[in-house]
Design a protein around this motif. Structure first.
Motif: not given
Length: 481
Positions: A449-478
């Motif tokens: 826990g804290g500032p050291i973090v591990g992850l599998v970092d996978v490049f996603v070519p259309d990440r900007p659009e995926q992020i926009i859709e993720a935000v849209a889903t959150a904004y439209r949630q009930q």
């Protein structure tokens, strides 16, 4: 100090009363982000590409936003675009506005600045208050970072009182905000100093004090901790999520991260814990993911063990682990892997700060000091030119085991940042499901826990659009009851 000696508390009653149902759901183009604006394809007669107001309004409506932080910094035409085009269009669309101005530390006579009034914040208070009367959807404004660098010398109590008096004389319902990071947002000292003059803070979420845009787990905890302090001073909270890059972040946010953070923040606003949420740095220009976000050696993925420049304690660690299947009849057992390290050059770890470890069932089979492991962003095989190395002693009498890569702090450190990448594992005598780190589900993450973090970092070519859709889903949630 007597009541007569206390500073006047400036509050805009109309701001809170006029919040959209469920709270603000906003966006902010952000400084030093990528593609934060949709601008017209061609320059106008003045030589500038202006904000494409119809396209921006359409985007806000598409993602379910009811609010927009209009940044005045990127172009000398920003304020004219706001007052002549964007504010009328937002008024017609019912989208609230909060213009965002930069402080002296972000003002450059030769480049970006909040023009035309630059650092005359009394002029800004007057101009924006007058604009808010013409377009009532303009409900507040903000100046970034009161307490950074030399800004406190400008934003004295006397000057802030002048700013509020100036806007109150025109529109007493116009809200006023500044940005406050975790240390300030949870500080009584900050609230005592600035609280009388602001309606609230804009808090950029960075996993509490850990300074990353990777871990979404602390959203509600941070809101609780901030409100514990802010409410003592009658200061409200707008929660900011990085949905585009943060310059001090080791890795850019993913769609999963953005969606998780924004979703929790939307729920908190619906429960009255905050004024709302703003998605910072959405890449809205239609371009693909910036190419240098691909940090793998081969393919799209890599293992990543990263440490921010936050304070780290000796023994803090993060680890990536996977199951391996061992051939008991193999004549030998060897492992080869490639690794790299990326450093923020003004925060370079020193020898003895961090260690990279390879473990089999918790037993160390390889280790290197991060400082000595490799050149900046150069992939090397083990300890160059080591190549593969023998792991037989860890495999004896086993048919399966756990292989782990760990980054650990050897001593208390602060102000140092590192990104260790691992990729292209090759084995003799044993196998694993995902030697190229292409499948995050094949690897387990653990940490102190804290500032050291591990992850599998996978490049996603259309990440900007995926992020926009993720935000849209959150904004439209009930939101849940």
């Amino acid at each position: 100090m007597s009541q007569d000696q206390l500073p006047r508390r400036y509050r805009a009653p109309g701001f809170k009363a006029g919040l959209p149902p469920g709270g603000i759901k906003s966006a902010l183009p952000g400084g030093n982000t990528v593609g934060g604006w949709i601008r017209e394809a061609e320059p106008r007669k003045d030589g500038y590409r202006h904000v494409d107001t119809p396209a921006m309004i359409e985007l806000l409506q598409r993602i379910g936003a009811n609010h927009y932080f209009f940044g005045i910094w990127d172009s000398p035409t920003d304020f004219d675009d706001l007052r002549l085009e964007f504010a009328p269009a937002a008024q017609a669309a019912g989208i609230q506005l909060l213009p965002y101005i930069v402080p002296p530390t972000e003002t450059y006579s030769w480049g970006r600045a909040s023009r035309p009034y630059v650092m005359d914040y009394l002029a800004w208070a007057k101009a924006l208050a007058e604009l808010s009367l013409e377009y009532p959807v303009l409900t507040g404004w903000a100046i970034d970072d009161f307490d950074c660098g030399d800004n406190p010398a400008v934003f004295t109590p006397e000057y802030l009182a002048e700013i509020r008096e100036t806007q109150f004389a025109i529109n007493p319902d116009l809200g006023f905000f500044t940005c406050a990071y975790y240390g300030s947002a949870t500080s009584d000292e900050f609230m005592i100093k600035y609280g009388p003059y602001i309606d609230g803070i804009i808090y950029p979420y960075l996993d509490g004090p850990n300074i990353n845009t990777i871990v979404a787990d602390r959203v509600r905890q941070d809101i609780t901790e901030i409100n514990e302090v802010a409410r003592r001073h009658d200061v409200g909270l707008i929660f900011l999520v990085y949905t585009g890059r943060f310059l001090d972040g080791v890795l850019a946010p993913t769609a999963e991260y953005a969606g998780a953070c924004v979703s929790q923040a939307v729920q908190a606003a619906a429960e009255g814990e905050t004024f709302g949420v703003v998605s910072y740095g959405l890449q809205v220009d239609g371009a693909p993911t910036v190419a240098n976000e691909r940090r793998s050696m081969y393919g799209d993925g890599r293992g990543a063990l990263v440490a921010s420049h936050a304070g780290i304690k000796a023994g803090d660690y993060a680890e990536l682990s996977t199951k391996i299947t061992i051939d008991p009849d193999s004549p030998r057992y060897e492992l080869s892997f490639w690794h790299s390290r990326a450093l923020q050059l003004w925060r370079i770890p020193q020898r003895g700060d961090f260690r990279i470890l390879v473990l089999v069932d918790g037993a160390q089979v390889w280790a290197a000091d991060v400082h000595d492991a490799t050149w900046q962003q150069l992939w090397v095989q083990g300890l160059d030119p080591q190549g593969q190395f023998d792991v037989t002693s860890a495999m004896i009498d086993k048919t399966e085991a756990t292989l782990s890569f760990r980054l650990t702090a050897l001593r208390d450190v602060s102000g140092r940042s590192v990104d260790v990448g691992v990729d292209h594992l090759e084995t003799i005598g044993f196998t694993m499901a995902d030697p190229g780190f292409e499948d995050a589900s094949a690897w387990q993450v653990s940490s102190s826990g804290g500032p050291i973090v591990g992850l599998v970092d996978v490049f996603v070519p259309d990440r900007p659009e995926q992020i926009i859709e993720a935000v849209a889903t959150a904004y439209r949630q009930q939101p849940q009851d």
